[in-house]
Enzyme design. Sequence first.
Site, PDB file in Angstrom:
ATOM      1  N   HIS A 206       0.839  -1.201   0.000  1.00 28.63           N
ATOM      2  CA  HIS A 206       0.000   0.000   0.000  1.00 28.63           C
ATOM      3  C   HIS A 206       0.873   1.250   0.000  1.00 28.63           C
ATOM      4  CE1 HIS A 206       0.592  -1.286   4.209  1.00 28.63           C
ATOM      5  NE2 HIS A 206       0.507  -0.009   4.556  1.00 28.63           N
ATOM      6  N   LEU A 207       0.439   2.198  -0.810  1.00 31.88           N
ATOM      7  CA  LEU A 207       1.125   3.476  -0.935  1.00 31.88           C
ATOM      8  C   LEU A 207       0.352   4.528  -0.148  1.00 31.88           C
ATOM      9  CD1 LEU A 207       3.233   5.385  -2.247  1.00 31.88           C
ATOM     10  CD2 LEU A 207       1.639   5.619  -4.177  1.00 31.88           C
ATOM     11  N   HIS A 208       1.068   5.225   0.731  1.00 31.70           N
ATOM     12  CA  HIS A 208       0.466   6.322   1.488  1.00 31.70           C
ATOM     13  C   HIS A 208       0.567   7.609   0.674  1.00 31.70           C
ATOM     14  CE1 HIS A 208       0.167   4.301   5.505  1.00 31.70           C
ATOM     15  NE2 HIS A 208       1.115   3.545   4.974  1.00 31.70           N
TER      16      HIS A 208
END
Length: 225
Positions: free
Chosen positions: A187-189
Site C-alpha cells: 500500500h502506498l500512502h
Amino acid sequence: RPLGPRTPGRPAIYPRIAPCDAVARLGRQSGGRRAATSLAAAAAAAAAPSPRWLHVASASAAGVASPAQRRRFFSWTDRGPVDAPLPDNIFLRILKGDAPASVVDDDGDLFSFRDKNPASDLHLLVIPRSFVRDASLLRGEQGAALVRRMEAKARSLVLAEVGSSFDPAELALGFHWPPWYSVPWLHLHAIYPRSRLRRRYKYTPFSFKSPEWVVERCTGGKVRR
C-alpha cells in the site's frame, strides 16, 4: 577488582565471574535475600515456556508443524513470495466488501480509500487488487511499473481533492519498508499537506521509502539511502 596493576592509557583487566559466583557474592553482601530473589527469578525464567514463534520455528525445522502453524509463522518471517496465498487481513476484507472503508477510487487494478487514522488533513491509501505483500518483494520492470501506476493514481486523487491550491512540495508519498508496517499488503500512502504531518516518527526516511526509491531498487539503479 582488576587483575594486576593499572597501566596508564590501557584498560583494566577484570576476572570472569560465573553467574553462580555472582549470585553467591550477592548473597554474602546482602545476607542472602537478594540471592534468593535472583535464584527464584532465574528458576522461573528457565521453567517458563519459550515464545510461541520459537516453538513453531523448531517444529517447522523438525517437520512436525501443522500447515496452519507454518502459514502463520512464515508469513511474518520470510514474508513469502510475491504471489503467496491471500492473507486474511483488513485490506482483503475491504476489497471483498466485508469491511467498511471510505472508498475514493476503484479502477479494477488499483483500489484507493481513506486511511481510518489519518496522519494529516488528507491521507489516502492506494493498493493493488492483486496481492503483493510489501514493496521489498517488487522486482524488475514489472514491479517498477506497478509502483509508477500507484504513484500516478495517488497524485491524481490528491490533486482532484485539493484543487488549484495543490502544492507538490506538500505531498508525501511512500511505502513503509518491512518490518515497519501493520498490514501485509502493498500500500502506498498519500499524505497532504506534509507540513501538518502527525506521528512523524512513523514516516522517517529509515522506514518510509518514496516511490522513486522503490523504482530505482526494482530496476537496479543507484538507490539513495
